[in-house]
Design a protein around this motif. Structure first.
Motif, PDB file in Angstrom:
ATOM      1  N   VAL A 184       1.536  10.362 -34.261  1.00 39.11           N
ATOM      2  CA  VAL A 184       2.751  10.290 -33.452  1.00 39.11           C
ATOM      3  C   VAL A 184       3.305  11.699 -33.307  1.00 39.11           C
ATOM      4  O   VAL A 184       3.502  12.396 -34.294  1.00 39.11           O
ATOM      5  CB  VAL A 184       3.806   9.363 -34.084  1.00 39.11           C
ATOM      6  CG1 VAL A 184       5.082   9.363 -33.259  1.00 39.11           C
ATOM      7  CG2 VAL A 184       3.267   7.943 -34.249  1.00 39.11           C
ATOM      8  N   LEU A 185       3.542  12.091 -32.059  1.00 39.81           N
ATOM      9  CA  LEU A 185       4.152  13.386 -31.759  1.00 39.81           C
ATOM     10  C   LEU A 185       5.473  13.127 -31.047  1.00 39.81           C
ATOM     11  O   LEU A 185       5.500  12.386 -30.058  1.00 39.81           O
ATOM     12  CB  LEU A 185       3.235  14.227 -30.869  1.00 39.81           C
ATOM     13  CG  LEU A 185       1.819  14.460 -31.391  1.00 39.81           C
ATOM     14  CD1 LEU A 185       0.957  15.093 -30.322  1.00 39.81           C
ATOM     15  CD2 LEU A 185       1.873  15.324 -32.633  1.00 39.81           C
ATOM     16  N   ARG A 186       6.544  13.709 -31.552  1.00 42.75           N
ATOM     17  CA  ARG A 186       7.873  13.468 -30.970  1.00 42.75           C
ATOM     18  C   ARG A 186       8.444  14.761 -30.406  1.00 42.75           C
ATOM     19  O   ARG A 186       8.391  15.800 -31.044  1.00 42.75           O
ATOM     20  CB  ARG A 186       8.810  12.911 -32.034  1.00 42.75           C
ATOM     21  CG  ARG A 186       8.318  11.561 -32.549  1.00 42.75           C
ATOM     22  CD  ARG A 186       9.232  11.011 -33.561  1.00 42.75           C
ATOM     23  NE  ARG A 186      10.494  10.712 -32.866  1.00 42.75           N
ATOM     24  CZ  ARG A 186      11.524  10.192 -33.479  1.00 42.75           C
ATOM     25  NH1 ARG A 186      11.509   9.923 -34.737  1.00 42.75           N
ATOM     26  NH2 ARG A 186      12.623   9.957 -32.805  1.00 42.75           N
ATOM     27  N   PHE A 187       8.978  14.662 -29.197  1.00 40.08           N
ATOM     28  CA  PHE A 187       9.573  15.812 -28.514  1.00 40.08           C
ATOM     29  C   PHE A 187      10.982  15.488 -28.075  1.00 40.08           C
ATOM     30  O   PHE A 187      11.267  14.484 -27.556  1.00 40.08           O
ATOM     31  CB  PHE A 187       8.739  16.195 -27.281  1.00 40.08           C
ATOM     32  CG  PHE A 187       7.401  16.745 -27.632  1.00 40.08           C
ATOM     33  CD1 PHE A 187       7.225  18.096 -27.749  1.00 40.08           C
ATOM     34  CD2 PHE A 187       6.318  15.905 -27.837  1.00 40.08           C
ATOM     35  CE1 PHE A 187       5.983  18.619 -28.073  1.00 40.08           C
ATOM     36  CE2 PHE A 187       5.070  16.417 -28.154  1.00 40.08           C
ATOM     37  CZ  PHE A 187       4.907  17.766 -28.281  1.00 40.08           C
TER      38      PHE A 187
ATOM     39  N   GLU B 120      -7.224   8.333 -26.704  1.00 44.61           N
ATOM     40  CA  GLU B 120      -6.380   7.217 -26.281  1.00 44.61           C
ATOM     41  C   GLU B 120      -4.926   7.639 -26.463  1.00 44.61           C
ATOM     42  O   GLU B 120      -4.444   7.785 -27.590  1.00 44.61           O
ATOM     43  CB  GLU B 120      -6.678   5.982 -27.117  1.00 44.61           C
ATOM     44  CG  GLU B 120      -5.890   4.766 -26.711  1.00 44.61           C
ATOM     45  CD  GLU B 120      -6.178   3.584 -27.606  1.00 44.61           C
ATOM     46  OE1 GLU B 120      -5.224   2.865 -27.922  1.00 44.61           O
ATOM     47  OE2 GLU B 120      -7.343   3.403 -27.991  1.00 44.61           O
ATOM     48  N   VAL B 121      -4.232   7.852 -25.351  1.00 45.72           N
ATOM     49  CA  VAL B 121      -2.872   8.384 -25.389  1.00 45.72           C
ATOM     50  C   VAL B 121      -1.900   7.365 -24.811  1.00 45.72           C
ATOM     51  O   VAL B 121      -2.127   6.817 -23.741  1.00 45.72           O
ATOM     52  CB  VAL B 121      -2.763   9.700 -24.580  1.00 45.72           C
ATOM     53  CG1 VAL B 121      -1.333  10.216 -24.577  1.00 45.72           C
ATOM     54  CG2 VAL B 121      -3.727  10.740 -25.106  1.00 45.72           C
ATOM     55  N   SER B 122      -0.812   7.146 -25.549  1.00 44.13           N
ATOM     56  CA  SER B 122       0.320   6.385 -25.038  1.00 44.13           C
ATOM     57  C   SER B 122       1.487   7.349 -24.956  1.00 44.13           C
ATOM     58  O   SER B 122       1.744   8.105 -25.890  1.00 44.13           O
ATOM     59  CB  SER B 122       0.676   5.229 -25.977  1.00 44.13           C
ATOM     60  OG  SER B 122      -0.357   4.282 -26.019  1.00 44.13           O
ATOM     61  N   LEU B 123       2.180   7.323 -23.840  1.00 43.73           N
ATOM     62  CA  LEU B 123       3.306   8.221 -23.617  1.00 43.73           C
ATOM     63  C   LEU B 123       4.554   7.365 -23.457  1.00 43.73           C
ATOM     64  O   LEU B 123       4.633   6.535 -22.554  1.00 43.73           O
ATOM     65  CB  LEU B 123       3.050   9.062 -22.371  1.00 43.73           C
ATOM     66  CG  LEU B 123       4.040  10.140 -22.004  1.00 43.73           C
ATOM     67  CD1 LEU B 123       4.205  11.147 -23.131  1.00 43.73           C
ATOM     68  CD2 LEU B 123       3.583  10.855 -20.743  1.00 43.73           C
ATOM     69  N   LEU B 124       5.513   7.550 -24.383  1.00 47.98           N
ATOM     70  CA  LEU B 124       6.738   6.749 -24.392  1.00 47.98           C
ATOM     71  C   LEU B 124       7.936   7.627 -24.051  1.00 47.98           C
ATOM     72  O   LEU B 124       8.154   8.658 -24.682  1.00 47.98           O
ATOM     73  CB  LEU B 124       6.940   6.108 -25.767  1.00 47.98           C
ATOM     74  CG  LEU B 124       8.269   5.399 -26.010  1.00 47.98           C
ATOM     75  CD1 LEU B 124       8.433   4.193 -25.081  1.00 47.98           C
ATOM     76  CD2 LEU B 124       8.390   4.982 -27.476  1.00 47.98           C
TER      77      LEU B 124
ATOM     78  N   ILE C 299      -3.119   8.243 -30.026  1.00 48.63           N
ATOM     79  CA  ILE C 299      -1.999   9.173 -30.114  1.00 48.63           C
ATOM     80  C   ILE C 299      -0.811   8.594 -29.348  1.00 48.63           C
ATOM     81  O   ILE C 299      -0.946   8.200 -28.196  1.00 48.63           O
ATOM     82  CB  ILE C 299      -2.366  10.538 -29.505  1.00 48.63           C
ATOM     83  CG1 ILE C 299      -3.590  11.130 -30.214  1.00 48.63           C
ATOM     84  CG2 ILE C 299      -1.187  11.492 -29.566  1.00 48.63           C
ATOM     85  CD1 ILE C 299      -4.176  12.347 -29.520  1.00 48.63           C
ATOM     86  N   LEU C 300       0.335   8.566 -30.007  1.00 48.31           N
ATOM     87  CA  LEU C 300       1.584   8.179 -29.358  1.00 48.31           C
ATOM     88  C   LEU C 300       2.428   9.434 -29.206  1.00 48.31           C
ATOM     89  O   LEU C 300       2.751  10.095 -30.190  1.00 48.31           O
ATOM     90  CB  LEU C 300       2.330   7.127 -30.197  1.00 48.31           C
ATOM     91  CG  LEU C 300       3.733   6.752 -29.711  1.00 48.31           C
ATOM     92  CD1 LEU C 300       3.691   6.149 -28.305  1.00 48.31           C
ATOM     93  CD2 LEU C 300       4.391   5.798 -30.698  1.00 48.31           C
TER      94      LEU C 300
ATOM     95  N   LEU D 259       4.936   4.397 -20.861  1.00 50.26           N
ATOM     96  CA  LEU D 259       5.928   3.398 -21.228  1.00 50.26           C
ATOM     97  C   LEU D 259       7.329   3.984 -21.192  1.00 50.26           C
ATOM     98  O   LEU D 259       7.519   5.169 -21.439  1.00 50.26           O
ATOM     99  CB  LEU D 259       5.627   2.892 -22.644  1.00 50.26           C
ATOM    100  CG  LEU D 259       4.164   2.518 -22.891  1.00 50.26           C
ATOM    101  CD1 LEU D 259       3.862   2.489 -24.366  1.00 50.26           C
ATOM    102  CD2 LEU D 259       3.852   1.196 -22.244  1.00 50.26           C
ATOM    103  N   VAL D 260       8.303   3.125 -20.926  1.00 46.47           N
ATOM    104  CA  VAL D 260       9.699   3.556 -20.927  1.00 46.47           C
ATOM    105  C   VAL D 260      10.523   2.512 -21.682  1.00 46.47           C
ATOM    106  O   VAL D 260      10.322   1.306 -21.523  1.00 46.47           O
ATOM    107  CB  VAL D 260      10.225   3.798 -19.497  1.00 46.47           C
ATOM    108  CG1 VAL D 260      10.132   2.559 -18.636  1.00 46.47           C
ATOM    109  CG2 VAL D 260      11.628   4.357 -19.510  1.00 46.47           C
TER     110      VAL D 260
END
Length: 118
Positions: free
Chosen positions: A115-118, A34-38, A4-5, A77-78
């Motif tokens: 992909v989840l976008r906020f 498995e999470v990635s946070l951008l 998941i992103l 991540l940034v």
């Protein structure tokens, strides 16, 4: 395991988006996803240390950010370009952040199952 992103684009206190994205990241981590946070765009402001949003009647979300590794969310991540555009040079040192390029961000999108976008 599902990859998941979660992409945060919103400023920390202008709406509930920042908190909701962190809630989802923590919940997914709890269930061993498995999470990635951008963080990109104005979401980069969430990563500045020593914020005090009490004057605008908001709760500080920095403790949620610091709890991410405890819940198994370690890929934080940034967007390097977003930091440069906003002139952000110092990030919260308690967060284990990795700066990524546009090319790396594209790969994140391509490799994620959701992909989840906020």
């Amino acid at each position: 395991m599902m990859s998941i992103l979660i992409v945060q684009k919103s400023a920390p206190y202008g709406s509930s988006n920042a908190k909701e994205a962190l809630d989802i990241a923590l919940a997914a981590g709890t269930f061993d996803q498995e999470v990635s946070l951008l963080f990109t765009g104005d979401a980069c402001y969430q990563l500045i240390a020593d914020q005090n949003p009490k004057e605008i009647d908001q709760k500080n979300i920095s403790q949620m950010l610091k709890a991410l590794p405890i819940y198994g969310v370690e890929n934080i991540l940034v967007d390097k370009e977003s930091l440069e555009i906003r002139g952000i040079k110092e990030l919260d040192k308690d967060l284990n952040l990795k700066q990524v390029s546009k090319r790396e961000i594209k790969a994140l999108y391509q490799n994620a199952k959701s992909v989840l976008r906020f």
